[in-house]
Design a protein around this motif. Structure first.
Motif, PDB file in Angstrom:
ATOM      1  N   LEU A 193       0.837  -1.206   0.000  1.00 28.63           N
ATOM      2  CA  LEU A 193       0.000   0.000   0.000  1.00 28.63           C
ATOM      3  C   LEU A 193       0.870   1.253   0.000  1.00 28.63           C
ATOM      4  O   LEU A 193       1.753   1.392   0.855  1.00 28.63           O
ATOM      5  N   VAL A 194       0.624   2.149  -0.950  1.00 27.44           N
ATOM      6  CA  VAL A 194       1.293   3.460  -0.916  1.00 27.44           C
ATOM      7  C   VAL A 194       0.270   4.555  -1.168  1.00 27.44           C
ATOM      8  O   VAL A 194      -0.795   4.317  -1.726  1.00 27.44           O
ATOM      9  N   LEU A 195       0.631   5.765  -0.769  1.00 24.18           N
ATOM     10  CA  LEU A 195      -0.248   6.898  -0.993  1.00 24.18           C
ATOM     11  C   LEU A 195       0.247   7.692  -2.200  1.00 24.18           C
ATOM     12  O   LEU A 195       1.436   8.006  -2.303  1.00 24.18           O
ATOM     13  N   ALA A 196      -0.670   7.990  -3.128  1.00 28.74           N
ATOM     14  CA  ALA A 196      -0.333   8.767  -4.331  1.00 28.74           C
ATOM     15  C   ALA A 196      -1.230  10.000  -4.386  1.00 28.74           C
ATOM     16  O   ALA A 196      -2.037  10.165  -5.295  1.00 28.74           O
ATOM     17  N   SER A 197      -1.083  10.846  -3.384  1.00 28.37           N
ATOM     18  CA  SER A 197      -1.898  12.057  -3.304  1.00 28.37           C
ATOM     19  C   SER A 197      -1.118  13.246  -3.835  1.00 28.37           C
ATOM     20  O   SER A 197       0.088  13.362  -3.593  1.00 28.37           O
ATOM     21  N   ALA A 198      -1.816  14.140  -4.514  1.00 28.56           N
ATOM     22  CA  ALA A 198      -1.190  15.378  -4.988  1.00 28.56           C
ATOM     23  C   ALA A 198      -0.998  16.363  -3.841  1.00 28.56           C
ATOM     24  O   ALA A 198      -0.363  17.404  -4.010  1.00 28.56           O
ATOM     25  N   SER A 199      -1.541  16.026  -2.684  1.00 28.92           N
ATOM     26  CA  SER A 199      -1.555  17.001  -1.589  1.00 28.92           C
ATOM     27  C   SER A 199      -0.273  17.010  -0.773  1.00 28.92           C
ATOM     28  O   SER A 199       0.166  15.987  -0.248  1.00 28.92           O
ATOM     29  N   LYS A 200       0.299  18.201  -0.623  1.00 31.72           N
ATOM     30  CA  LYS A 200       1.473  18.361   0.241  1.00 31.72           C
ATOM     31  C   LYS A 200       1.072  18.238   1.709  1.00 31.72           C
ATOM     32  O   LYS A 200       1.921  18.123   2.586  1.00 31.72           O
ATOM     33  N   ASN A 201      -0.207  18.280   1.985  1.00 34.34           N
ATOM     34  CA  ASN A 201      -0.702  18.119   3.354  1.00 34.34           C
ATOM     35  C   ASN A 201      -1.015  16.667   3.705  1.00 34.34           C
ATOM     36  O   ASN A 201      -1.515  16.391   4.801  1.00 34.34           O
ATOM     37  N   ALA A 202      -0.722  15.734   2.786  1.00 36.71           N
ATOM     38  CA  ALA A 202      -1.121  14.335   2.999  1.00 36.71           C
ATOM     39  C   ALA A 202      -0.581  13.733   4.306  1.00 36.71           C
ATOM     40  O   ALA A 202      -1.344  13.098   5.042  1.00 36.71           O
ATOM     41  N   PRO A 203       0.713  13.911   4.634  1.00 31.84           N
ATOM     42  CA  PRO A 203       1.200  13.307   5.886  1.00 31.84           C
ATOM     43  C   PRO A 203       0.420  13.793   7.103  1.00 31.84           C
ATOM     44  O   PRO A 203       0.121  13.019   8.021  1.00 31.84           O
ATOM     45  N   LYS A 204       0.076  15.085   7.083  1.00 31.22           N
ATOM     46  CA  LYS A 204      -0.686  15.674   8.189  1.00 31.22           C
ATOM     47  C   LYS A 204      -2.087  15.066   8.270  1.00 31.22           C
ATOM     48  O   LYS A 204      -2.564  14.698   9.342  1.00 31.22           O
ATOM     49  N   VAL A 205      -2.746  14.940   7.128  1.00 28.21           N
ATOM     50  CA  VAL A 205      -4.110  14.386   7.105  1.00 28.21           C
ATOM     51  C   VAL A 205      -4.100  12.941   7.604  1.00 28.21           C
ATOM     52  O   VAL A 205      -4.919  12.552   8.445  1.00 28.21           O
ATOM     53  N   LEU A 206      -3.142  12.135   7.117  1.00 26.30           N
ATOM     54  CA  LEU A 206      -3.065  10.730   7.559  1.00 26.30           C
ATOM     55  C   LEU A 206      -2.862  10.650   9.063  1.00 26.30           C
ATOM     56  O   LEU A 206      -3.429   9.791   9.739  1.00 26.30           O
ATOM     57  N   LYS A 207      -2.064  11.566   9.592  1.00 26.25           N
ATOM     58  CA  LYS A 207      -1.812  11.578  11.033  1.00 26.25           C
ATOM     59  C   LYS A 207      -3.110  11.813  11.805  1.00 26.25           C
ATOM     60  O   LYS A 207      -3.436  11.073  12.739  1.00 26.25           O
ATOM     61  N   TYR A 208      -3.889  12.828  11.408  1.00 29.35           N
ATOM     62  CA  TYR A 208      -5.145  13.115  12.105  1.00 29.35           C
ATOM     63  C   TYR A 208      -6.152  11.965  11.978  1.00 29.35           C
ATOM     64  O   TYR A 208      -6.956  11.734  12.860  1.00 29.35           O
ATOM     65  N   LEU A 209      -6.076  11.235  10.847  1.00 32.58           N
ATOM     66  CA  LEU A 209      -6.994  10.098  10.658  1.00 32.58           C
ATOM     67  C   LEU A 209      -6.451   8.825  11.310  1.00 32.58           C
ATOM     68  O   LEU A 209      -7.110   7.794  11.303  1.00 32.58           O
ATOM     69  N   GLN A 210      -5.223   8.907  11.825  1.00 37.64           N
ATOM     70  CA  GLN A 210      -4.534   7.756  12.434  1.00 37.64           C
ATOM     71  C   GLN A 210      -4.384   6.596  11.446  1.00 37.64           C
ATOM     72  O   GLN A 210      -4.634   5.435  11.769  1.00 37.64           O
ATOM     73  N   LEU A 211      -3.951   6.923  10.228  1.00 31.17           N
ATOM     74  CA  LEU A 211      -3.770   5.910   9.181  1.00 31.17           C
ATOM     75  C   LEU A 211      -2.322   5.814   8.691  1.00 31.17           C
ATOM     76  O   LEU A 211      -2.025   5.043   7.781  1.00 31.17           O
ATOM     77  N   THR A 212      -1.430   6.593   9.264  1.00 25.70           N
ATOM     78  CA  THR A 212      -0.058   6.659   8.764  1.00 25.70           C
ATOM     79  C   THR A 212       0.585   5.276   8.632  1.00 25.70           C
ATOM     80  O   THR A 212       1.237   4.977   7.630  1.00 25.70           O
ATOM     81  N   ASP A 213       0.368   4.424   9.619  1.00 26.83           N
ATOM     82  CA  ASP A 213       1.050   3.119   9.659  1.00 26.83           C
ATOM     83  C   ASP A 213       0.589   2.139   8.582  1.00 26.83           C
ATOM     84  O   ASP A 213       1.223   1.109   8.369  1.00 26.83           O
TER      85      ASP A 213
END
Ligand code: B16
Ligand code: MG
Length: 215
Positions: free
Chosen positions: A111-131
């Motif tokens: 699984l990898v993230l392919a988002s255009a958003s520079k805020n993606a790491p921050k969003v994943l953190k708030y959703l608790q999905l980073t891992d």
């Protein structure tokens, strides 16, 4: 055979498309461009500066601002967006997506993230999905944004997989074009994604069985 999934974030995993819309709407009002549902759709998946250009062009304002002023406008939009993002919790994961990610993880998919958003790491953190993700493609390192295939080609490299073993999941036309251009299997969620190989109306419908049923 598909061995890895590359995920778009805004509109697929996170209910943030409404935040981007809200912040761009504010910006459109400021520069005097009429906000329409069509314009809102055209911005999905499109990078920050490209989105700004589309908004300026839609109102005939593309020549009214210097490059520095454009950067300031984009920064103002992002500051407003980030304030909204800070209110996110795991409850803002789109319906069914946590279960789908769990299903993929349990079955051993990359699984990898392919988002255009520079805020993606921050969003994943708030959703608790980073891992959940073994990598996040850094949009700052790309020369072209979606619909260019580059981000999805990079996603396959991050997983060490050939493109034909990768599926991409998207909610925007620009993103489906990027996946198809990369030679990967495209999974579209939402209306109007006619070029997607596999189509769903809602995130809650997505599962491995439901994908296989369309292949
Ligand atoms: P930022 P995605 C995209 O994310 C959004 O759909 C798009 O609306 C946004 O302008 C773009 O990210 C850039 O985001 O300003 O946060 O860097 O759909 O590719 O996950
Ligand atoms: Mg998206």
């Amino acid at each position: 055979e598909i061995k890895g999934f590359a995920f778009d974030m805004d509109g697929v995993i996170a209910d943030t498309a409404r935040f981007h819309g809200q912040a761009w709407h504010q910006l459109a009002d400021k520069v005097g461009t009429t906000w329409t549902p069509e314009l809102a759709d055209a911005l999905k998946g499109v990078s920050r500066m490209d989105s700004l250009e589309l908004i300026l062009k839609a109102g005939g304002h593309e020549n009214d601002y210097s490059q520095d002023e454009k950067v300031a406008l984009a920064t103002e939009k992002n500051d407003n967006y980030v304030k909204l993002v800070e209110t996110l919790t795991p409850a803002d994961i789109l319906p069914g997506m946590k279960a789908f990610l769990d299903e993929l993880k349990a079955a051993g998919y990359h699984l990898v993230l392919a988002s255009a958003s520079k805020n993606a790491p921050k969003v994943l953190k708030y959703l608790q999905l980073t891992d959940y993700f073994e990598g996040i493609v850094d949009p700052a390192k790309l020369s072209k944004g979606k619909p260019d295939p580059e981000i999805y080609v990079e996603a396959a490299k991050t997983m060490n997989l050939p493109v034909n073993e990768v599926a991409g999941v998207e909610d925007a036309q620009a993103g489906i074009q990027a996946i198809n251009g990369a030679g990967e299997l495209s999974i579209g969620i939402g209306s109007g994604l006619k070029d997607a190989d596999v189509k769903f109306n809602e995130t809650s419908e997505v599962s491995l069985d439901a994908i296989k049923a369309q292949l």
